[in-house]
Design an enzyme around this catalytic site. Structure first.
Site, PDB file in Angstrom:
ATOM      1  N   LYS A 191       0.846  -1.195   0.000  1.00 54.34           N
ATOM      2  CA  LYS A 191       0.000   0.000   0.000  1.00 54.34           C
ATOM      3  C   LYS A 191       0.879   1.241   0.000  1.00 54.34           C
ATOM      4  O   LYS A 191       1.425   1.636   1.028  1.00 54.34           O
ATOM      5  CB  LYS A 191      -0.933   0.046   1.213  1.00 54.34           C
ATOM      6  CG  LYS A 191      -2.064   1.060   0.975  1.00 54.34           C
ATOM      7  CD  LYS A 191      -2.764   1.499   2.244  1.00 54.34           C
ATOM      8  CE  LYS A 191      -2.019   2.593   2.945  1.00 54.34           C
ATOM      9  NZ  LYS A 191      -1.824   3.816   2.146  1.00 54.34           N
ATOM     10  N   GLU A 199       9.652   1.236  10.868  1.00 55.19           N
ATOM     11  CA  GLU A 199      10.672   2.270  10.617  1.00 55.19           C
ATOM     12  C   GLU A 199       9.954   3.601  10.734  1.00 55.19           C
ATOM     13  O   GLU A 199       9.157   3.961   9.857  1.00 55.19           O
ATOM     14  CB  GLU A 199      11.307   2.061   9.244  1.00 55.19           C
ATOM     15  CG  GLU A 199      12.711   2.626   9.166  1.00 55.19           C
ATOM     16  CD  GLU A 199      12.740   4.073   8.742  1.00 55.19           C
ATOM     17  OE1 GLU A 199      12.645   4.946   9.634  1.00 55.19           O
ATOM     18  OE2 GLU A 199      12.837   4.326   7.537  1.00 55.19           O
ATOM     19  N   GLU A 217       9.283  15.826  15.708  1.00 54.68           N
ATOM     20  CA  GLU A 217       9.684  15.670  14.313  1.00 54.68           C
ATOM     21  C   GLU A 217       8.799  16.562  13.442  1.00 54.68           C
ATOM     22  O   GLU A 217       7.578  16.427  13.439  1.00 54.68           O
ATOM     23  CB  GLU A 217       9.538  14.212  13.876  1.00 54.68           C
ATOM     24  CG  GLU A 217      10.060  13.999  12.469  1.00 54.68           C
ATOM     25  CD  GLU A 217       9.878  12.580  11.972  1.00 54.68           C
ATOM     26  OE1 GLU A 217       8.795  12.011  12.173  1.00 54.68           O
ATOM     27  OE2 GLU A 217      10.822  12.054  11.347  1.00 54.68           O
ATOM     28  N   CYS A 244      13.017  10.757   7.331  1.00 53.33           N
ATOM     29  CA  CYS A 244      13.042  10.303   8.734  1.00 53.33           C
ATOM     30  C   CYS A 244      14.424  10.457   9.327  1.00 53.33           C
ATOM     31  O   CYS A 244      14.575  10.691  10.514  1.00 53.33           O
ATOM     32  CB  CYS A 244      12.570   8.859   8.829  1.00 53.33           C
ATOM     33  SG  CYS A 244      13.465   7.771   7.714  1.00 53.33           S
ATOM     34  N   ILE A 301       5.176   8.018  13.644  1.00 54.36           N
ATOM     35  CA  ILE A 301       5.084   7.271  14.899  1.00 54.36           C
ATOM     36  C   ILE A 301       3.627   7.063  15.316  1.00 54.36           C
ATOM     37  O   ILE A 301       3.289   6.030  15.902  1.00 54.36           O
ATOM     38  CB  ILE A 301       5.909   7.967  16.009  1.00 54.36           C
ATOM     39  CG1 ILE A 301       6.048   7.056  17.221  1.00 54.36           C
ATOM     40  CG2 ILE A 301       5.317   9.314  16.399  1.00 54.36           C
ATOM     41  CD1 ILE A 301       7.127   7.499  18.187  1.00 54.36           C
TER      42      ILE A 301
HETATM   43  P1  ADP Z   1       1.642  11.108   7.289  1.00 55.11           P
HETATM   44  O1  ADP Z   1       1.072  11.436   8.627  1.00 55.11           O
HETATM   45  O2  ADP Z   1       2.717  12.011   6.847  1.00 55.11           O
HETATM   46  O3  ADP Z   1       0.585  10.897   6.258  1.00 55.11           O
HETATM   47  P2  ADP Z   1       1.680   8.348   7.929  1.00 55.11           P
HETATM   48  O4  ADP Z   1       2.569   7.675   8.893  1.00 55.11           O
HETATM   49  O5  ADP Z   1       0.271   8.616   8.358  1.00 55.11           O
HETATM   50  O6  ADP Z   1       2.367   9.692   7.488  1.00 55.11           O
HETATM   51  O7  ADP Z   1       1.623   7.538   6.573  1.00 55.11           O
HETATM   52  C1  ADP Z   1       2.521   6.512   6.200  1.00 55.11           C
HETATM   53  C2  ADP Z   1       1.748   5.355   5.592  1.00 55.11           C
HETATM   54  O8  ADP Z   1       0.933   4.790   6.613  1.00 55.11           O
HETATM   55  C3  ADP Z   1       0.780   5.740   4.478  1.00 55.11           C
HETATM   56  O9  ADP Z   1       0.782   4.718   3.498  1.00 55.11           O
HETATM   57  C4  ADP Z   1      -0.547   5.806   5.185  1.00 55.11           C
HETATM   58  O10 ADP Z   1      -1.641   5.587   4.329  1.00 55.11           O
HETATM   59  C5  ADP Z   1      -0.410   4.685   6.179  1.00 55.11           C
HETATM   60  N1  ADP Z   1      -1.270   4.778   7.366  1.00 55.11           N
HETATM   61  C6  ADP Z   1      -1.635   5.873   8.052  1.00 55.11           C
HETATM   62  N2  ADP Z   1      -2.436   5.569   9.084  1.00 55.11           N
HETATM   63  C7  ADP Z   1      -2.602   4.221   9.064  1.00 55.11           C
HETATM   64  C8  ADP Z   1      -3.336   3.273   9.865  1.00 55.11           C
HETATM   65  N3  ADP Z   1      -4.065   3.656  10.897  1.00 55.11           N
HETATM   66  N4  ADP Z   1      -3.263   1.968   9.535  1.00 55.11           N
HETATM   67  C9  ADP Z   1      -2.519   1.560   8.493  1.00 55.11           C
HETATM   68  N5  ADP Z   1      -1.825   2.386   7.706  1.00 55.11           N
HETATM   69  C10 ADP Z   1      -1.850   3.705   7.969  1.00 55.11           C
END
Ligand code: ADP
Ligand code: MG
Length: 487
Positions: free
Chosen positions: A175, A250, A383, A284, A230
């Site tokens: 994804k 990560e 961050e 990161c 995080i």
């Molecule tokens: P940002 O906050 O900058 O969007 P994220 O950590 O939310 O960074 O996003 C990193 C990845 O994690 C993306 O592919 C996002 O769709 C996915 N993601 C965000 N929230 C969830 C969740 N609750 N469960 C699974 N995947 C998630």
């Protein structure tokens, strides 16, 4: 002129169920550049079913290691052949300078080559058990893996995830981030043309809270590999616990870049700027906390304010551009929010504004530096994930180490000094997984990548990267004719 895309499930290009779509925005213009399926939990379920069938009854897990390697070499070759196209897609989709995107494409190809080679070097052991038995281990793929990646290195993160998983014999549901799904779809096209059996890789283009969460919760998925923030990481680990999935995380960083008075000063200034502003600081491992020995602190601040002019903000497709727009309006607003906090906490040395003039429609933020920063301030602790550098003074070696480690994170860090012994002494005491001496940012497919503390767990890349996708089985063989047990 926005292109319509499909997602790749079970070897077929499909719309989302119910034909829901999502707009993909070019952050340099703020305009829609493509439309992708908005995967629902049902689409995710279809993708998992395909990956499950491909693993349980398909040919992939039974394909000889060297044949899997051969296919990954083909993928690497195709990435090289289409590197210009892939680089342009990532640049247009998330705003990184084209020169950096080209580097990512080359690096992604090499990552596939590395694991293509490693595929045939996975092996078990025999163990020193009593003479009447033979005990051995064999290594087997962990199964179906869900891989959730961020938007800052769309192609490269897909490579870091898929190459080792496929080398290990796993099948995958990838994804990409909802902001930047386009290069992963090209990668899917490359897999298809390379002859990867249907369902071995599936690419779904949904968001985190629905599609990502469905992937994490599903009992048919054996492992989740995640790179991202995080907050999402915490939610994912908790959800994965319900089905006892293996996870690797990560996450973020607030990484110390330590400059001693005896460093090569000009090199350290360059390293400070590159560490903080490469990829718009959306990294990161960015060197977002610059720790500077007090005796050179004023000189360093003056040099940064002067040399930052070389970090030209502009259209990321132009080769001379050093910094493009941030990925989204949301991310720009988040970063601008931190800049406002910083103005109250510390002294704004340069930058601090959104892009103007020709850049006003994109999500641009100037390279921004704060001086007179204390490590307890929010801009030093949280961050920001954008082009904001904070400069913190320190007294001596011990003080530098104390400040560097005073963070919940532990991903990366660097030291600059001509005294190599001092440099190594300092790096050995940093609680972080990725460290540089007299440089910043070089990342090697051969070397382990990952963090200490709240920066996550597990290591990607190198021989460590494939371990994440392998189970270890012991098999014991009776060599004696004596009765079994005590019966
Ligand atoms: P940002 O906050 O900058 O969007 P994220 O950590 O939310 O960074 O996003 C990193 C990845 O994690 C993306 O592919 C996002 O769709 C996915 N993601 C965000 N929230 C969830 C969740 N609750 N469960 C699974 N995947 C998630
Ligand atoms: Mg998010």
């Amino acid at each position: 002129m926005s292109e319509q895309h499909k997602q790749w499930i079970g070897g077929a290009w499909v719309n989302a169920r119910g034909n829901k779509t999502r707009d993909v925005v070019n952050p340099a213009t703020g305009k829609v550049m493509a439309v992708v399926p908005e995967s629902s939990a049902d689409d995710v379920s279809d993708a998992i079913a395909s990956a499950r069938t491909a693993f349980d009854s398909g040919p992939w897990g039974k394909t000889m290691h060297r044949d899997r390697g051969a296919l990954l070499f083909k993928v690497a070759e195709a990435i090289r052949a289409r590197a210009a196209e892939l680089a342009e897609i990532d640049t247009r989709n998330m705003g990184k300078p084209i020169v950096e995107a080209e580097f990512d494409a080359a690096d992604a190809a090499h990552c596939f080559e590395y694991y293509a080679g490693l595929a045939s070097k996975v092996h078990g052991m025999t163990l020193p058990v009593p003479d009447n038995a033979l005990s051995m281990t064999i290594r087997e793929p962990v199964g179906v893996v869900g891989q959730i990646i961020p938007w800052n290195y769309p192609l490269l993160m897909a490579a870091w995830k898929l190459a080792p998983a496929l080398a290990a014999g796993c099948t995958a549901v990838l994804k990409p981030a909802e902001q930047s799904p386009l290069s992963a779809l090209v990668l899917a096209d490359i897999f298809e043309k390379a002859g990867l059996p249907p369902g071995v890789v599936n690419v779904i283009t949904g968001d985190g809270p629905e599609a990502g969460a469905a992937l994490v919760a599903d009992a048919r998925v054996d492992k989740i590999a995640f790179t991202g923030g995080i907050d999402a990481g915490r939610i994912i680990v908790k959800s994965a616990a319900d089905t006892m999935k293996r996870t690797t995380m990560e996450l973020g960083g607030k990484n110390p870049n330590i400059v001693f008075a005896d460093a090569d000063f000009d090199a350290a200034v360059d390293g400070a700027l590159f560490g903080a502003f490469a990829n718009q600081g959306e990294v990161c491992s960015a060197g977002s906390r610059l720790l500077v020995e007090k005796s050179i602190y004023p000189k360093m601040c003056a040099a940064l304010a002067d040399k930052v002019k070389r970090v030209t903000l502009g259209d990321p497709l132009q080769r001379e551009t050093k910094m493009g727009p941030l990925v989204s309006a949301e991310q720009r607003d988040r970063v601008m929010g931190y800049i406002e906090i910083g103005k109250k906490e510390a002294k704004l040395l340069c930058g601090g504004k959104r892009g103007s003039g020709a850049l006003k429609d994109g999500f641009y933020v100037e390279p921004t530096i704060f001086s007179d920063v204390d490590n307890q301030m929010r801009i030093a602790r949280e961050e920001i994930f954008g082009p904001v550098l904070v400069v913190i003074p320190f007294d001596d070696e011990d003080d530098a180490i104390r400040i560097a480690n005073d963070t919940p994170y532990g991903l990366a860090g660097a030291a600059w000094t001509r005294d190599v012994f001092k440099g190594l002494r300092v790096l050995k005491q940093l609680r972080a997984g990725i460290l540089w001496l007299n440089t910043y940012h070089p990342t090697y497919n051969e070397a382990p990548w990952g963090g200490y503390k709240q920066s996550g767990f597990g290591r990607e890349l190198g021989v460590w990267g494939i371990e994440n996708y392998l189970e270890t089985k012991q098999i014991n063989i009776n060599l004696s004719e004596a009765p079994i047990g005590w019966y």
